[in-house]
Design a protein around this motif. Structure first.
Motif, PDB file in Angstrom:
ATOM      1  N   PRO A  31       0.745  -1.010   0.094  1.00 28.38           N
ATOM      2  CA  PRO A  31       0.012  -0.047  -0.075  1.00 28.38           C
ATOM      3  C   PRO A  31       0.841   1.278  -0.016  1.00 28.38           C
ATOM      4  CG  PRO A  31      -0.743  -1.368   1.774  1.00 28.38           C
ATOM      5  CD  PRO A  31       0.743  -1.998   1.187  1.00 28.38           C
ATOM      6  N   ILE A  32       0.626   2.171  -0.649  1.00 25.92           N
ATOM      7  CA  ILE A  32       1.334   3.595  -0.851  1.00 25.92           C
ATOM      8  C   ILE A  32       0.342   4.638  -0.503  1.00 25.92           C
ATOM      9  CG2 ILE A  32       3.204   2.631  -2.251  1.00 25.92           C
ATOM     10  CD1 ILE A  32       1.920   4.018  -4.658  1.00 25.92           C
ATOM     11  N   ASN A  33       0.809   5.889  -0.106  1.00 21.50           N
ATOM     12  CA  ASN A  33       0.388   7.190  -0.134  1.00 21.50           C
ATOM     13  C   ASN A  33       1.065   8.051  -0.812  1.00 21.50           C
ATOM     14  OD1 ASN A  33      -2.086   8.642   1.299  1.00 21.50           O
ATOM     15  ND2 ASN A  33      -0.154   9.873   1.592  1.00 21.50           N
ATOM     16  N   ILE A  34       0.587   8.646  -2.021  1.00 25.95           N
ATOM     17  CA  ILE A  34       1.478   9.631  -2.681  1.00 25.95           C
ATOM     18  C   ILE A  34       1.056  10.871  -2.412  1.00 25.95           C
ATOM     19  CG2 ILE A  34       2.503  10.155  -4.831  1.00 25.95           C
ATOM     20  CD1 ILE A  34       1.411   7.497  -5.826  1.00 25.95           C
ATOM     21  N   ARG A  64      -7.712  -0.725  -3.189  1.00 24.36           N
ATOM     22  CA  ARG A  64      -8.749   0.256  -2.692  1.00 24.36           C
ATOM     23  C   ARG A  64      -7.973   1.648  -3.025  1.00 24.36           C
ATOM     24  NH1 ARG A  64      -9.071   2.220   2.651  1.00 24.36           N
ATOM     25  NH2 ARG A  64      -7.321   0.772   3.516  1.00 24.36           N
ATOM     26  N   LEU A  65      -8.814   2.592  -3.304  1.00 23.49           N
ATOM     27  CA  LEU A  65      -8.330   3.767  -4.051  1.00 23.49           C
ATOM     28  C   LEU A  65      -9.021   4.940  -3.160  1.00 23.49           C
ATOM     29  CD1 LEU A  65      -6.476   5.285  -6.293  1.00 23.49           C
ATOM     30  CD2 LEU A  65      -8.114   4.969  -7.826  1.00 23.49           C
ATOM     31  N   THR A  66      -8.177   5.774  -2.950  1.00 21.97           N
ATOM     32  CA  THR A  66      -8.829   7.220  -2.576  1.00 21.97           C
ATOM     33  C   THR A  66      -8.011   8.185  -3.069  1.00 21.97           C
ATOM     34  OG1 THR A  66      -7.475   7.164  -0.367  1.00 21.97           O
ATOM     35  CG2 THR A  66      -9.816   6.235  -0.380  1.00 21.97           C
ATOM     36  N   GLY A  67      -8.405   9.406  -3.068  1.00 19.38           N
ATOM     37  CA  GLY A  67      -7.931  10.720  -3.558  1.00 19.38           C
ATOM     38  C   GLY A  67      -7.733  10.832  -5.082  1.00 19.38           C
ATOM     39  N   ALA A  68      -8.321   9.880  -5.880  1.00 25.30           N
ATOM     40  CA  ALA A  68      -8.641   9.990  -7.351  1.00 25.30           C
ATOM     41  C   ALA A  68      -9.337  10.771  -8.042  1.00 25.30           C
ATOM     42  CB  ALA A  68      -8.345   8.369  -8.010  1.00 25.30           C
ATOM     43  N   THR A  69      -9.210  12.227  -7.752  1.00 27.36           N
ATOM     44  CA  THR A  69     -10.189  13.133  -8.330  1.00 27.36           C
ATOM     45  C   THR A  69      -9.451  14.287  -8.863  1.00 27.36           C
ATOM     46  OG1 THR A  69     -10.302  14.026  -6.217  1.00 27.36           O
ATOM     47  CG2 THR A  69     -11.976  12.825  -6.587  1.00 27.36           C
ATOM     48  N   ASN A  70      -9.784  14.703  -9.859  1.00 29.47           N
ATOM     49  CA  ASN A  70      -9.022  15.924 -10.600  1.00 29.47           C
ATOM     50  C   ASN A  70      -8.599  17.069  -9.947  1.00 29.47           C
ATOM     51  OD1 ASN A  70      -9.476  14.368 -12.859  1.00 29.47           O
ATOM     52  ND2 ASN A  70     -10.546  15.867 -14.071  1.00 29.47           N
ATOM     53  N   GLY A  71      -7.464  17.207  -9.616  1.00 27.32           N
ATOM     54  CA  GLY A  71      -6.702  18.254  -8.895  1.00 27.32           C
ATOM     55  C   GLY A  71      -6.236  17.776  -7.279  1.00 27.32           C
ATOM     56  N   SER A  74      -2.951  14.147  -3.153  1.00 27.41           N
ATOM     57  CA  SER A  74      -2.429  12.986  -2.444  1.00 27.41           C
ATOM     58  C   SER A  74      -3.555  11.694  -2.988  1.00 27.41           C
ATOM     59  CB  SER A  74      -3.132  13.210  -0.854  1.00 27.41           C
ATOM     60  OG  SER A  74      -2.640  12.258  -0.157  1.00 27.41           O
ATOM     61  N   VAL A  75      -2.966  10.734  -3.024  1.00 30.43           N
ATOM     62  CA  VAL A  75      -3.529   9.339  -3.608  1.00 30.43           C
ATOM     63  C   VAL A  75      -3.065   8.344  -2.408  1.00 30.43           C
ATOM     64  CG1 VAL A  75      -3.723   7.861  -5.342  1.00 30.43           C
ATOM     65  CG2 VAL A  75      -3.766  10.134  -6.004  1.00 30.43           C
ATOM     66  N   PHE A  76      -4.128   7.487  -2.242  1.00 37.18           N
ATOM     67  CA  PHE A  76      -3.921   6.175  -1.349  1.00 37.18           C
ATOM     68  C   PHE A  76      -4.129   5.149  -2.232  1.00 37.18           C
ATOM     69  CE2 PHE A  76      -5.351   2.676   1.240  1.00 37.18           C
ATOM     70  CZ  PHE A  76      -4.471   2.588   1.933  1.00 37.18           C
ATOM     71  N   PHE A  77      -3.289   4.303  -2.494  1.00 41.39           N
ATOM     72  CA  PHE A  77      -3.506   3.086  -3.222  1.00 41.39           C
ATOM     73  C   PHE A  77      -3.111   1.626  -2.480  1.00 41.39           C
ATOM     74  CE2 PHE A  77      -2.235   0.113  -6.632  1.00 41.39           C
ATOM     75  CZ  PHE A  77      -3.087   0.017  -7.494  1.00 41.39           C
ATOM     76  N   SER A  78      -4.153   0.570  -2.347  1.00 37.53           N
ATOM     77  CA  SER A  78      -3.761  -0.350  -1.515  1.00 37.53           C
ATOM     78  C   SER A  78      -4.197  -1.633  -2.471  1.00 37.53           C
ATOM     79  CB  SER A  78      -4.515  -0.422  -0.220  1.00 37.53           C
ATOM     80  OG  SER A  78      -4.216  -1.820   0.528  1.00 37.53           O
TER      81      SER A  78
END
Length: 374
Positions: A31-34, A64-71, A74-78
């Protein structure tokens, strides 16, 4: 599993950190948080094509993905499990289809399946801020197939140009089976230029513009000593094509050239047409770029250089590639940084007395996990 923090502002601070980090996260089950996504760009944060690429990777890796919106900055990907299948991605803009391929290809190469996966990638096929699809077909894939053992087919169904996009590319990815690993690449001897190929393409424009691009590129190459009748003869074949009207949305043009080297290297050069440039100038620009790459004396050009880093990290054994005399690009340094953060692969960079840079990588010999990542 602990989440790994990735600083998206490091080095080139663009979309490459995002793509490579997400690909490696999916493969390694980390899992990463960019944060600070595309901090080096104006405006920063996700754009349509980046969001679409992340969503594609999340679908392939059941993440599981959060933060994937234009602009978003920060993105979390697991990730959980990579699944072979048929996938479609469309940024609904002229966003580059080749960048969608960059994020998804490494993942699908290791899908646990004996059958190939397919990608239908839409958007721009020939843009200025990304590799043209013809570069992928004629430079990147031939090199990666020969040296890393990739098996990938690319079919351009429709070209898409800025600003309307609308292109469509079908990609078939044949995964390794039974624990297959990527082979290490050893490309240290450049050798002679054995052949120069190319394609000049136009769509929605008169066919003579494609021929003008090709002819001007041939003339420029000949002036630099690359021609069949030169003291050291080199075969030069640049095709000119005009897409059928039903195979494109809008109008556009471009040219991609490639030089095949006896030692197994590839050097590319390209240019995209615009209303501000005549066809002769576009052809000359592509030829000048190819000549510059050849004169640098490496076995890869500056764009291929950074695209192969992720495969060097994943391959089994030690890969060594000779680059040109201009030093590593910021994109390459960024790709190395991401690979070291996520994979544990180690890179050694040395500069020879000749001025050429050698990238050596001790790869991890990655194989796909047989069970779902927890």
């Amino acid at each position: 599993m602990q989440t790994l923090a990735i600083d998206g502002s490091v080095l080139e601070g663009g979309g490459q950190i995002l793509r490579n980090s997400i690909s490696l996260s999916a493969l390694l089950g980390k899992p990463i948080n960019i944060s600070k996504v595309r901090n080096g760009r104006k405006p920063p944060g996700l754009k349509n094509q980046h969001r679409t690429g992340i969503e594609l990777a999340a679908e392939i890796a059941s993440a599981r993905l959060t933060g994937a919106t234009n602009g978003s900055s920060s993105v979390f990907f697991s990730p959980t499990r990579i699944a072979a299948g048929d996938y479609t991605a469309d940024p609904v803009t002229a966003g580059a289809a080749t960048l969608l391929l960059q994020i998804s290809l490494p993942i699908l190469l290791f899908a646990s399946s004996t059958t190939p996966s397919t990608l239908t990638l839409k958007g721009g096929t020939n843009a200025t801020m990304a590799p043209q699809i013809d570069y992928i077909q004629h430079v990147f894939l031939p090199f990666a197939t020969r040296h890393f053992g990739l098996k990938v087919d690319v079919d351009v169904r429709r070209r898409g140009y800025f600003p309307r996009g609308g292109g469509e590319v079908h990609v078939t990815v044949f995964p390794g089976v039974d624990g297959a690993k990527l082979t290490a690449a050893s490309v240290l001897e450049r050798g002679a230029v054995t052949r120069i190929g190319g394609i000049a393409h136009v769509a929605g424009l008169p066919a003579h513009l494609g021929k003008a691009m090709a002819d001007s590129a041939i003339a420029r190459l000949a002036a630099a000593g690359f021609a069949p009748d030169a003291p050291v003869p080199v075969s030069v074949e640049i095709a000119s094509t005009r897409e059928k009207n039903e195979n494109t949305i809008g109008a556009g043009s471009g040219i991609v050239l490639w030089a095949e080297l006896a030692g197994g290297g590839m050097i590319g050069g390209s240019a995209v047409g615009s209303k501000q440039k005549d066809a002769v100038t576009v052809g000359e620009e592509a030829a000048n770029e190819l000549i510059k790459g050849l004169e640098a004396g490496g076995c890869v050009d500056e764009w291929l250089e950074d695209q192969i880093i992720i495969f060097m990290a994943l391959a089994e054994g030690t890969s060594e590639v000779r680059c040109g005399k201009d030093g590593l690009t910021l994109h390459t340094k960024t790709a190395i940084w991401v690979a070291e953060q996520l994979t544990g692969a180690s890179f050694d960079i040395t500069v020879q007395d000749s001025g050429h840079t050698i990238i050596k990588c001790h790869g991890i010999g990655y194989t796909a996990p047989s069970e779902e990542v927890k």
